[in-house]
Design a protein around this motif. Sequence first.
Motif, PDB file in Angstrom:
ATOM      1  N   ASP A 308     177.656 -41.080   0.364  1.00 43.06           N
ATOM      2  CA  ASP A 308     176.456 -41.072  -0.476  1.00 43.06           C
ATOM      3  C   ASP A 308     175.194 -41.222   0.375  1.00 43.06           C
ATOM      4  OD1 ASP A 308     177.960 -40.767  -2.757  1.00 43.06           O
ATOM      5  OD2 ASP A 308     177.898 -42.882  -3.324  1.00 43.06           O
ATOM      6  N   SER A 309     175.253 -42.122   1.344  1.00 43.09           N
ATOM      7  CA  SER A 309     174.110 -42.348   2.218  1.00 43.09           C
ATOM      8  C   SER A 309     173.825 -41.117   3.066  1.00 43.09           C
ATOM      9  CB  SER A 309     174.362 -43.559   3.113  1.00 43.09           C
ATOM     10  OG  SER A 309     173.226 -43.863   3.891  1.00 43.09           O
ATOM     11  N   LYS A 312     172.197 -38.464   0.920  1.00 39.77           N
ATOM     12  CA  LYS A 312     170.812 -38.837   0.601  1.00 39.77           C
ATOM     13  C   LYS A 312     169.880 -38.553   1.765  1.00 39.77           C
ATOM     14  CE  LYS A 312     167.955 -42.803  -0.736  1.00 39.77           C
ATOM     15  NZ  LYS A 312     167.950 -44.253  -1.070  1.00 39.77           N
ATOM     16  N   GLU A 316     166.900 -35.731   1.987  1.00 37.18           N
ATOM     17  CA  GLU A 316     165.529 -36.141   2.288  1.00 37.18           C
ATOM     18  C   GLU A 316     164.995 -35.418   3.504  1.00 37.18           C
ATOM     19  OE1 GLU A 316     163.210 -40.085   3.946  1.00 37.18           O
ATOM     20  OE2 GLU A 316     164.879 -40.386   2.553  1.00 37.18           O
TER      21      GLU A 316
END
Length: 355
Positions: A308-309, A312, A316
């Motif tokens: 998930d990180s 993300k 970004e």
Amino acid sequence: MQPYGWDAEWEAEFAPFAEQGLLPGRVARVDRGLCDVITPAGTVRADTEFVVPRDPMKVVCTGDWVAVDPDGGNPRYVRTYLPRRTAFVRSTSSKRSEGQILAANVDHAIIAVPLTGDLDLGRIERFLALAWESGAQPLVVLTKADLVPDAVTLSYLVQDVETAAPGVPVLAVSAATGDGIDVLAAVAAGGTSVLLGQSGAGKSTLANALLGEDVMDVQATRDVDGKGRHTTTTRNLLALPGGGVLIDTPGLRGVGLWDAQTGVGQVFAEIEELASKCRFHDCAHTAEPGCAVLAALDSGTLPERRLDSYRKLMRENQWIVAKTDARMRAELRRDWKRRGAEGKAAMEAKRGRWA
């Protein structure tokens, strides 16, 4: 000059400016168009009027090596700066999609993380991505270790951070007791280090411990939420007594990525390695057949939080790059349209099965 990092390579770079009678110096602090520059003749105050380009990535910052007017100029001016070896850059909060250089010519990026609250592993990964991208060697320092109730708990906290920082040393320290400070000082002695972290991470206290005296102002964290106050408001370059140079920075509330795809890849090296084994080279790791990343997720060898990180930070970073790169924007639009079409087709197929 040598205590501040001057070497034969910098001397060779500076040779054309020496022929013009200019002085070499390292920027120790920048404040409202003026800067303190450490030169062979001592620290001088110089105006940066001639080095204020439109591009914020090219403004003079702490850690730069510059050419300044010799004695006699009133005021003295910084005439130029030497090409940077490394630069720690983050995106600004500006809507103009600009990068901000926090420190230049850095060898070690020391990321201070306080052990006074819950560990934010995502924030640590974000700092690490920028550190790797800068060209510096990152080091995670867990501060205020004396406030952890026992050694077993401390070891677990260190292990948690190590999982989020593959290939990066993780060191627990306490400025209050001195634990770990000698190890950190030995690392910092090997060049220029920048001290990074959020407010309340104990950066100024850590800087004082490395300096051996109370040079930086320190304030207690707030009792209400455990957060710190901004005691450091500028970036300061300081020579350490055991060798090396330290750049202390203000607490960072926001740490936006700035074209840091390589850095993100290094932070999530295990996911990048898995991705290389996917059936499709453009696998998005969402629902594709033969996806090695999803297989690792299903088997439990890859924690869902890490994936998930990773997603993300990659999203970004793509967004930041796309805001300044027309070709990237076009590629993202095509990718979104393709995924939208695939999703629509999947929904229609599902309806067909249940019709």
